[in-house]
Design an enzyme around this catalytic site. Structure first.
Site, short mmCIF file in Angstrom:
data_model
loop_
_atom_site.label_atom_id
_atom_site.label_comp_id
_atom_site.label_asym_id
_atom_site.label_seq_id
_atom_site.Cartn_x
_atom_site.Cartn_y
_atom_site.Cartn_z
N ASP A 435 0.85 -1.19 0.00
CA ASP A 435 0.00 0.00 0.00
C ASP A 435 0.89 1.24 0.00
OD1 ASP A 435 -2.30 1.56 0.21
OD2 ASP A 435 -2.48 1.30 2.38
N GLU A 438 2.74 4.96 -3.94
CA GLU A 438 2.74 5.90 -5.10
C GLU A 438 4.06 6.66 -5.20
OE1 GLU A 438 0.19 5.60 -2.89
OE2 GLU A 438 -0.83 4.27 -4.27
N ASP A 511 -8.92 3.51 -2.99
CA ASP A 511 -9.95 3.93 -2.03
C ASP A 511 -11.21 4.46 -2.69
OD1 ASP A 511 -8.18 3.17 -0.09
OD2 ASP A 511 -7.47 5.21 0.30
O1 MIG Z 1 -3.86 6.03 4.56
O2 MIG Z 1 -3.82 0.78 5.53
O3 MIG Z 1 -5.89 2.17 0.09
O4 MIG Z 1 -6.91 -0.05 1.39
O5 MIG Z 1 -7.00 0.01 4.20
C1 MIG Z 1 -4.67 4.92 4.32
C2 MIG Z 1 -4.98 1.52 5.61
C3 MIG Z 1 -3.83 3.69 4.14
C4 MIG Z 1 -5.02 3.00 2.15
C5 MIG Z 1 -5.45 1.81 1.37
C6 MIG Z 1 -6.52 1.07 2.12
C7 MIG Z 1 -5.99 0.67 3.48
C8 MIG Z 1 -5.52 1.90 4.25
N1 MIG Z 1 -4.53 2.61 3.46
#
Ligand code: MIG
Length: 826
Positions: A435, A438, A511
């Site tokens: 996650d 980016e 998201d």
């Molecule tokens: O700032 O890990 O897209 O799927 O549950 C949020 C927490 C960070 C973004 C991800 C989401 C995940 C969440 N993350």
């Protein structure tokens, strides 16, 4: 050979840099508005002059105007690469998107006459016009498919230490455009202007751009002929499909080389397959990963995780994957556990595994600055974290607080990071979720531009590395897991990516929101990702933020049943979101669809093989079936799942009927077996417990028995649903161990079924390829839509004595051995 030098002012704090970036952007916008390449040329822009010379070195051709040079490379019969060097100096050939150019032998030729130079393969011609250096492409019938509208041009940007590079081609009146990955907009990109810059886009909206991924690849369809352009440039890039000027298609980037691959069709499918020969395909996933996955931010403590797992088994809803989001960690430190919540993770994971659940854990790139934390300490000592141009470590805030970030573009860092998964794997973790890659940073959004990256030896700033950072993180994860797990297939999922990320990971669309609009967005995104080279994709079923009601959740489960990757996920501040959370009738319908997912696993797996081996996408929009009809360029609700099943999600509340377009040919309604002639829209009843599904006549759709998880029981027989046809149709069934890389050594079995029939006889032939022997022999045949009651069925010459004629006109019989030839006669 780095064209871009660091931002010269290291003192600027992040916000200042962001401000400057915005300014540059505005300026760019301004430039573009004032220069849609139609005559008002700002002084700073340089255009190619007149080509006066052609050189050939092997399969590479060089054309120069005296200063600038253009390279034309014959890559395959279908693919030609074009590169521009403003002062004749090309960068070294290196790309994360294209690890290696295909090496097939191709024959080609160079031709010169008074008007042009022409490089030709037997499928494509690349024309370089002598008058003005316009480059165009045509097929072997001399049909021009792509043509420059201005010569390639650039802007020398001393300030940013490089070039802005531009390419502008003509856009025909009826030309349509597809591709570019996860853009949340219409499937057909005609009239759009879009940007590639990986962005964390929480609760993104329709038309928001850019999102998480950068896939600089598009497909054009014009006059029924498709070609593709892969602009392999990792800098912030933009595409304009007849938006500023209806007659022009442009793409440009604020750094790097002007380098693109022209990929010849004539079918969209040819273009996608060729694109995969450049960027690679997805490896075969572990079979369990095709099952249903349950996720939430977050399931903790351990008791909660166990309760959810139990919930699946008690409710008899199949599930294979359960996810641990960031709260499993100790203070969000990667590779640690919060022992209060998870006192004995190994025990928990192995008990979950005994009950058929694979545990997938999240990992973020941000490493907490903390000298008592071994990952930070080691990374710091070895200088593995990203640095600014003045050599200070780049810091930013994310979940753990103050963080530094590994430079995943450094092979040594990737190797180190990959090795960190060892402990998790020993504990039994089966998959890793990447996650925030980016990369996302709170406040600033992402890294400052001047952060330096090793870039596999081709050093550069974050401007060059930004869009590949996430892909290199998940590559490191995948390669590390693959090493640690020996011959077992790892499962990985990533949010960010660049072209080629499919070699390492599945993706989810990020998201999204629990709304009907987002169900539609997700439907388009998955189709778009599929034809942009990312086959293993899915949405957060139910919507990440916000609250779906039972109906929306169920409609989303239905669509998700036909997403290559099927996972429900929800944000932490929402109500419980499991398939049984909404009560009846929703639970029963959700169960029915998740069961259908499991029944169709052999079909999905076979389609995956077709992708892996041959580069076919798993989801195929209507336009990919019938690109000749311009109307179809605008259809975006229906798609096929593989090439045999047509799916149309229901995406409106209360909808009990909808129109569905079926491509030409005969189709069977999956639920009623009614035969429908395609090539038109049909009206379909859509009560909540069903959704429009159609099967192509002549298909053999294999089915596994419903299990609560993949591998729960040995498979004793496979059901083959055979849909009557009066013309010959081929189907495939791919099988192997489902969890090793033995398929790379040809240890698999590809079964080919050929069905053909007339009013009196139907034949089914099976042929086998490969070295794998399935553990079952028997088939349960289910014959659908036969126009006669059979009086005789023979399998390899032997009479089948017992067969059953059902009220719905299906005919069932079993045969306990494999077969070569079946005849069913009136
Ligand atoms: O700032 O890990 O897209 O799927 O549950 C949020 C927490 C960070 C973004 C991800 C989401 C995940 C969440 N993350």
């Amino acid at each position: 050979m780095e064209s871009n030098t660091p931002n010269p002012n290291p003192e600027l704090i992040t916000s200042k840099l962001t401000e400057i970036e915005n300014l540059i952007e505005e300026e760019e916008e301004f430039h573009h508005l004032n220069n849609p390449a139609d005559g008002i040329k700002p002084v700073v822009k340089k255009y190619l002059g007149v080509p006066n010379h052609a050189d050939q070195v092997g399969n590479k051709f060089y054309f120069t105007d005296g200063d600038a040079k253009v390279e034309v490379v014959v890559v395959t019969d279908e693919i030609i690469r074009v590169r521009l060097a403003p002062h004749s100096v090309f960068l070294e050939d290196f790309s994360y998107g294209v690890p290696k150019l295909p090496t097939r032998q191709v024959s080609f030729s160079l031709h010169e006459d008074e008007n042009e130079f022409r490089v030709s393969t037997y499928k494509v011609n690349c024309h370089i016009r002598k008058k003005d250096f316009f480059i165009s492409f045509s097929d072997s019938n001399n049909h021009v498919t792509s043509m420059d509208a201005t010569p390639m041009h650039w802007e020398e940007n001393v300030q940013a230490g490089g070039y802005y590079v531009f390419c502008t081609k003509t856009c025909a009146p009826d030309e349509s455009f597809f591709g570019l990955g996860d853009k949340p907009t219409e499937l057909n990109l005609r009239g759009k202007r879009l940007k590639n810059w990986n962005t964390d886009a929480y609760s993104f909206q329709w038309n928001q751009d850019p999102l998480y991924r950068s896939i600089p690849f598009y497909i054009s369809v014009n006059e029924g002929i498709a070609h593709g352009i892969f602009f392999d440039n990792t800098f912030k890039a933009q595409f304009d499909f007849g938006s500023e000027d209806r007659t022009k298609t442009s793409f440009w980037a604020d750094g790097g080389e002007l380098q693109y691959y022209y990929i010849h069709g004539p079918h969209m499918m040819d273009v996608v397959k060729s694109y995969h020969t450049l960027t690679g395909t997805h490896p075969m996933p572990p079979l369990w990963a095709l099952g249903y996955h349950q996720c939430r931010w977050s399931y903790y403590p351990e008791a909660k995780v166990r309760k959810i797992a139990r919930g699946f088994r008690e409710n008899k809803i199949p599930c294979d994957g359960i996810y641990l989001d960031i709260d499993y960690m100790d203070g969000y430190r990667c590779f640690t556990w919060n022992r209060k919540y998870f006192p004995d993770p190994k025990k928990m994971i192995s008990e979950l595994a005994a009950d058929g659940f694979k545990t997938v854990v999240i990992i973020d790139p941000g490493i907490r600055v903390d000298d008592n934390y071994s990952v930070f300490k080691e990374g710091k000592e070895k200088k593995y974290f990203c640095r600014r141009s003045d050599d200070y470590f780049m810091e930013g805030h994310v979940w753990p607080g103050r963080c530094q970030f590994p430079d995943f573009t450094n092979p040594e860092v990737r190797e180190w990071w990959g090795g960190l998964f060892d402990e998790l794997v020993q504990m039994g973790v089966a998959g890793v979720w990447n996650d925030m890659n980016e990369p996302a940073v709170f406040g600033a959004g992402t890294f400052p531009d001047d952060v330096r990256h090793q870039y596999d030896g081709y050093r550069g700033s974050h401007r060059k590395a930004h869009n590949v950072y996430g892909m290199q993180m998940v590559r490191s994860t995948y390669e590390g897991l693959r090493k640690i797990m020996k011959n077992k297939r790892p499962f990985t999922i990533t949010r960010a990516g660049y072209s080629g990320v499919q070699r390492f990971s599945s993706v989810w669309t990020g998201d999204n929101v629990a709304s009907w609009e987002h169900l539609k967005i997700g439907n388009i995104q998955c189709q778009r990702l599929s034809i942009s080279g990312i086959p293993f994709c899915g949405t957060d079923i139910g919507g990440f933020s916000g609250e779906p009601d039972g109906e929306l959740f169920t409609r989303w489960i239905q669509m998700g049943t036909f997403s290559p990757f099927m996972r429900a996920h929800s944000a932490g501040d929402t109500k419980e979101r499991e398939p049984w959370s909404f009560g009846e009738p929703f639970t029963a319908i959700n169960r029915k669809f998740i069961e259908l997912r499991y029944r169709l696993i052999p079909y999905l797996y076979s389609t995956f093989w077709e992708h892996h081996r041959y580069g076919f996408p798993i989801l195929r929009p209507i336009v990919m079936h019938e690109q000749d009809t311009v109307m179809n360029h605008f259809r975006q609700d229906e798609f096929t799942y593989g090439d045999k099943i047509l799916v149309c999600p229901v995406m409106e509340p209360g909808q009990r009927k909808r129109n569905v377009y079926l491509p030409k040919g005969k189709w069977y309604n999956f639920w009623t077996y009614e035969v429908v002639e395609g090539g038109k829209e049909v009206s379909v009843e859509t009560p909540l417990e069903t959704m429009p599904l159609f099967v192509k006549a002549g298909s053999v759709i294999p089915e596994y028995p419903v299990m609560q998880y993949v591998g729960q029981q040995e498979i004793e027989e496979v059901k083959l649903n055979i849909y009557y046809t009066d013309y010959e149709v081929n189907s495939f069934l791919f099988e192997d161990y489902g969890e090793t890389f033995a398929y790379e050594q040809d240890i698999y079995l590809e079964k080919k079924f050929v069905v053909n029939g007339d009013a009196k006889t139907v034949t089914i032939d099976q042929s086998l390829e490969g070295l794998y022997t399935p553990r079952y022999d028997g088939y349960h045949f289910n014959l659908i839509g036969f126009p006669f009651k059979p009086s005789k069925i023979t399998v390899d010459g032997k009479d089948v004595k017992e067969f059953q004629l059902n009220d719905d006109n299906t005919i069932e019989f079993k045969y306990t051995k494999t077969f070569k030839h079946i005849e069913i006669s009136k």
